[in-house]
Enzyme design. Structure first.
Site, short mmCIF file in Angstrom:
data_model
loop_
_atom_site.label_atom_id
_atom_site.label_comp_id
_atom_site.label_asym_id
_atom_site.label_seq_id
_atom_site.Cartn_x
_atom_site.Cartn_y
_atom_site.Cartn_z
N SER A 12 76.01 45.05 60.86
CA SER A 12 74.61 45.14 61.26
C SER A 12 74.20 43.93 62.09
O SER A 12 74.70 42.82 61.88
CB SER A 12 73.70 45.22 60.03
OG SER A 12 72.32 45.13 60.40
N TYR B 216 70.66 42.93 51.70
CA TYR B 216 71.37 43.85 52.59
C TYR B 216 72.13 43.07 53.66
O TYR B 216 73.32 43.34 53.92
CB TYR B 216 70.37 44.80 53.26
CG TYR B 216 70.96 45.61 54.39
CD1 TYR B 216 71.73 46.74 54.13
CD2 TYR B 216 70.75 45.24 55.72
CE1 TYR B 216 72.29 47.48 55.18
CE2 TYR B 216 71.30 45.97 56.76
CZ TYR B 216 72.06 47.09 56.49
OH TYR B 216 72.61 47.81 57.51
#
Length: 255
Positions: free
Chosen positions: A147, A160
């Site tokens: 990400s 996350y």
């Protein structure tokens, strides 16, 4: 396109979103694609039909990640699915795409939620690779979907972001370990992507804010990421390993 003809690929979380885009692209490239799903078998079967409708080959396999024994269960399902398809044995391309999100600053994250996001996003890929190395052929490809939040400070989703940082470290480490077998290991880091798991993008104002993060002033599409994965899965990327390819559309490059 047939750059991946004769290859077998497994895409975790391949039934929707970015994963589905990747599965469909690899199918168009000629690979036999195992489309993994956690709970939604219907979505996986729909993805399989789409791949087959475009002239590709695919089958669905189910295994919920983040649970004890998840890696072994997934590989058991993969072996059975491959045998049932008469696809021989072994694997050439493993795409660790499946993941879950978790919003919350450090003072807001519950321990159980922290454990869950790490179990799915970091632990599952680790053990999927561990138990899959005997199936992965020499000269194979591992692509981990990371990400863009790993290269910026993003307090609203700290846990996350940590999981994806762990995935980046795994990518770098395995690239060195598996290099002697000719296996490349790389990561791809998407930014904001318009998929069904981001329904908030349907709000025009939210969409405009999201688009403004990119230098191209638009929100990413699943295909934008899938194209990068397809490159890394092909022989064109034979000299690329241990890398994290940014696929954020130049998001947050400056101040």
């Amino acid at each position: 396109m047939s750059r991946l003809a004769g290859k077998t690929a497994l895409v975790t979380g391949g039934s929707r979103g970015i994963g589905r885009g990747i599965a469909e692209r690899l199918g168009r490239e000629g690979a036999l694609v195992a489309v993994h799903y956690g709970r939604d078998a219907a979505a996986a079967e729909e993805a399989v039909k789409t791949i087959e409708g475009a002239g590709g080959r695919a089958f669905a396999i189910g295994a919920e990640l983040g649970l004890p024994g998840d890696a072994e269960a997934l590989w058991t399902a993969f072996d059975a699915g491959l045998a049932g398809y008469d696809g021989g044995s072994g694997l050439d391309i493993l795409v660790n795409n499946a993941g879950i999100g978790l919003d919350g600053r450090i003072g807001e994250v519950a321990e159980a939620d922290f454990d869950r996001v790490f179990a799915v996003n970091a632990k599952a890929p680790f053990f999927l690779i561990k138990h899959g190395l005997g199936r992965l052929r020499d000269g194979g490809r591992i692509v981990n979907v990371s990400s863009g939040v790993t290269r910026v400070a993003f307090p609203p989703a700290v846990s996350y972001a940590m999981t994806k940082g762990a995935l980046n470290t795994l990518t770098l480490t395995l690239a060195q370990e598996l290099g002697p077998r000719g296996i490349t290991v790389n990561a791809v880091s998407p930014g904001i992507v318009a998929t069904e798991i981001n329904p908030w993008l349907e709000d025009p104002r939210a969409h405009a804010v999201a688009a403004a993060h990119s230098v191209f002033n638009r929100v990413g599409e699943a295909g934008d990421v899938a194209d990068v994965v397809a490159f890394l899965a092909s022989d064109d990327a034979r000299w690329v390993t241990g890398q994290n390819l940014d696929a954020t559309g130049g998001s947050n490059l400056g101040v």
